[in-house]
Design an enzyme around this catalytic site. Structure first.
Site, PDB file in Angstrom:
ATOM      1  N   HIS A 178       0.989  -6.011  -8.732  1.00 20.80           N
ATOM      2  CA  HIS A 178       0.764  -4.683  -8.151  1.00 20.80           C
ATOM      3  C   HIS A 178      -0.181  -4.765  -6.945  1.00 20.80           C
ATOM      4  CE1 HIS A 178       0.171  -0.199  -8.551  1.00 20.80           C
ATOM      5  NE2 HIS A 178      -0.946  -0.506  -7.913  1.00 20.80           N
ATOM      6  N   GLU A 179      -1.337  -5.404  -7.156  1.00 24.25           N
ATOM      7  CA  GLU A 179      -2.329  -5.478  -6.067  1.00 24.25           C
ATOM      8  C   GLU A 179      -1.815  -6.344  -4.920  1.00 24.25           C
ATOM      9  OE1 GLU A 179      -4.499  -3.324  -6.135  1.00 24.25           O
ATOM     10  OE2 GLU A 179      -4.475  -2.824  -8.266  1.00 24.25           O
TER      11      GLU A 179
HETATM   12 ZN   LIG Z   1      -1.994   0.823  -6.596  1.00 20.27          ZN
END
Ligand SMILES: [Zn+2]
Length: 603
Positions: free
Chosen positions: A392-393
């Site tokens: 995600h990051e």
């Molecule tokens: Zn996010």
């Protein structure tokens, strides 16, 4: 919590597991020097006030000077905030970070005149500027971004009055925050180990994931009993905040609070309507998912406190950081060599601060500026959830990297509306990869559970909030008082409609409106749902190797804020003014629900 005693001190963390901030400033002394320079430049920005009418060259000069100063302030701030977050107990970086924040506030104040003054330039005059100085063309969209809402800006005197009343207008929001965070008192409840613990917002989330049903039930009932006792005060802060939004919309000649809120990002209102409509048309899928949950948890009644516990037993899906890194490369390989190169940089150039240490800020994020690497803060633990967090990051950081390498500074960021799409697309690609490579039905079930719960929490739940929020604003605009009982009655109805017949209308849930901070963020929540659906559609296009899917996606990653968000998404192949992308996301949800239903038959 017992674990925190064994956490290493910051200086004990091996350097290769930390981020490399020396590429921003080699030493703290370099930061100090840069600070002094930037502070001088910021102090001069006020001098330009009143000069925008002097011609095209001056406008360009002002834009370039402001941007140059802002860039420096941003670099100073990012360095100090990352240093501060890596060990919040370090007084040196606390102080540096406070100074950087003050400088940023000063810079904002020293340029606050710019937008109103720009809007005072007549349209024809501004248009002539673009002919007079061709270098201004670069800033055309940035200027358009400000002038597009020209009709909704009041006279300087009126805007001044409203700005000065800002604190007063935000009063109900402040009261909510203080009541909900500081003054509210929760009783003690029993935790999983049978201990009496003080209930809090953070603990509530944990207890609702407990495998022990009576733990979940007690936490739920205790929490809502407190909200029930304060419901009239919460209704008052809620209602006053809604009235504020309606008032500001009316005074700025918007036809509704929603119109005003969405105009900030130039999002057409049909995006909001379409979301609610399509999600409502697909609630039968959420109802089916709830039936499955009821069956898997093996309960006679599925209550609102049974929705956050995993439906699947703990199977051994664990990843250490090295395995997670390898899985990330494999899962995102589908994004092609250009993307892979960026991932390589993230790991090789130490963008990532990996392990937990004493005093480190909790959670995870991606952060940086136009001139710095897009850093990532993690607090790594070997788990499926943390693998998802990493991917995600990295989605945020790759988005930032592509944007900054393809756009000038002025378009080198992106709006909230677009931000979560890049990160969630990665999560979708990971889900697809993990499902394909799962070696047992138990693993598959765990991954599907993770996905379906994410979809429920983001798309269905946030749309439920969006629908309720919009209803409240319309009711208030029509003059209906939003009393606690009226709000609760409606909330209970909407909640019942969303979760369907498999879920009991558990007493207490009708008060949920009272405790949601996002209801004070003025039409913010719908973006979680639209972003998740857009990401699902994009990932689906890429996985199915649709024509130009990957090229279109990279175009979005590289676009930054060079165009209005809706237009950027159109170029990426998703038209968010129509319903296709949400229906496509619903189809993916349905497919995965089918898969889980089939698998559990075999388990
Ligand atoms: Zn996010």
């Amino acid at each position: 919590m017992a674990e925190s005693k064994q956490l290493p001190k910051r200086e004990e963390v091996p350097i290769e597991k930390t981020w490399d901030l020396t590429t921003i400033f080699k030493t703290d002394e370099d930061w100090e020097k840069a600070y002094d320079e930037a502070a001088k430049e910021v102090a001069k920005l006020n001098e330009f006030q009143g000069t925008l009418a002097n011609g095209a060259d001056q406008l360009l000069n002002v834009l370039e000077t402001i941007h140059a100063a802002m860039r420096k302030v941003e670099n100073l701030y990012v360095y100090s905030h990352l240093k501060n977050d890596q060990d919040t107990g370090n007084n040196t970086y606390q102080a540096m970070n406070n100074r950087a924040m003050t400088l940023a506030t000063n810079a904002a104040a020293a340029t606050s005149w710019f937008e109103p003054e720009l809007l005072e330039l007549p349209e024809e005059k501004l248009e002539k500027y673009f002919e007079d100085n061709k270098d201004l063309e670069l800033y055309r969209h940035a200027i358009q971004n400000i002038t597009a809402n020209r009709d909704h800006v009041l006279s300087a005197e009126m805007e001044g009055l409203l700005a000065e009343a800002g604190d007063v207008l935000d009063g109900s929001q402040q009261t909510f925050a203080i009541l909900n965070n500081a003054d509210i008192e929760f009783p003690t409840v029993t935790n999983e180990d049978g201990e009496e613990v003080q209930l809090s917002h953070g603990l509530y989330g944990q207890l609702l994931e407990s495998k022990k049903r009576d733990v979940r039930q007690e936490a739920f009932e205790a929490l809502y009993e407190v909200y029930g006792g304060l419901k009239n005060t919460f209704a008052s802060t809620f209602q006053t905040n809604v009235k504020k939004n309606n008032y500001l919309a009316k005074t700025h000649k918007y036809h509704s609070a929603r119109h005003r809120a969405l105009s900030n990002n130039h999002i057409p209102e049909e995006v909001h309507d379409t979301l609610i409509e399509v999600v409502n048309n697909n609630l039968h899928l959420l109802h089916r998912y709830m039936e499955l949950r009821k069956k898997l948890l093996n309960v006679d009644e599925l209550n609102m406190y049974d929705l956050y516990v995993s439906m699947i037993g703990e199977s051994g899906l664990k990843y250490d950081y090295e395995e997670a890194t390898a899985t990330t490369f494999d899962a995102l390989n589908i994004l092609g060599p250009e993307y892979k190169e960026v991932l390589g940089k993230a790991f090789d150039s130490r963008w990532i601060d990996i392990v937990e240490n004493k005093g480190k800020r909790s959670g995870a994020y991606s952060s940086g500026t136009y001139d710095t690497a897009p850093y990532i803060l993690l607090n790594w633990h070997d788990s499926l959830n943390h693998l998802y967090t990493l991917v995600h990051e990295l989605g945020h950081s790759a988005h930032s990297y592509f944007t900054r390498n393809n756009q000038p500074y002025v378009y080198g960021d992106y709006s909230i509306f677009l931000a979560e799409i890049a990160s969630t697309t990665n999560e979708n690609l990971l889900t697809d990869y993990l499902l394909e490579h799962a070696t047992s039905n138990e693993q598959k079930a765990q991954i599907l559970n993770h996905y379906l719960d994410g979809f429920k929490g983001t798309v269905f739940r946030q749309t439920q909030f969006a629908e309720f929020e919009h209803w409240a604003h319309e009711e208030a605009a029509a003059g209906t008082p939003l009393t606690a009982d009226y709000l609760s009655e409606k909330y209970g109805e909407v909640n019942d409609k969303y979760y369907g017949p498999a879920v009991e209308n558990t007493a207490g849930i009708e008060l949920e409106w009272a405790r949601i901070p996002h209801f004070y963020m003025n039409y913010y929540v719908y973006q979680y749902s639209t972003g998740f659906c857009a990401a699902t559609a994009l990932a689906d296009r890429i996985i199915n190797k649709e024509e130009n899917a990957l090229e279109d996606y990279l175009t979005y990653l590289k676009a930054g804020s060079s165009d209005f968000p809706i237009e950027v998404m159109k170029k990426a192949g998703v038209d968010m003014t129509n319903k296709d992308y949400i229906e496509r996301a619903m189809k993916v949800f349905e497919d995965r629900l089918n898969q889980l239903e089939e698998i559990v038959e075999e388990l």
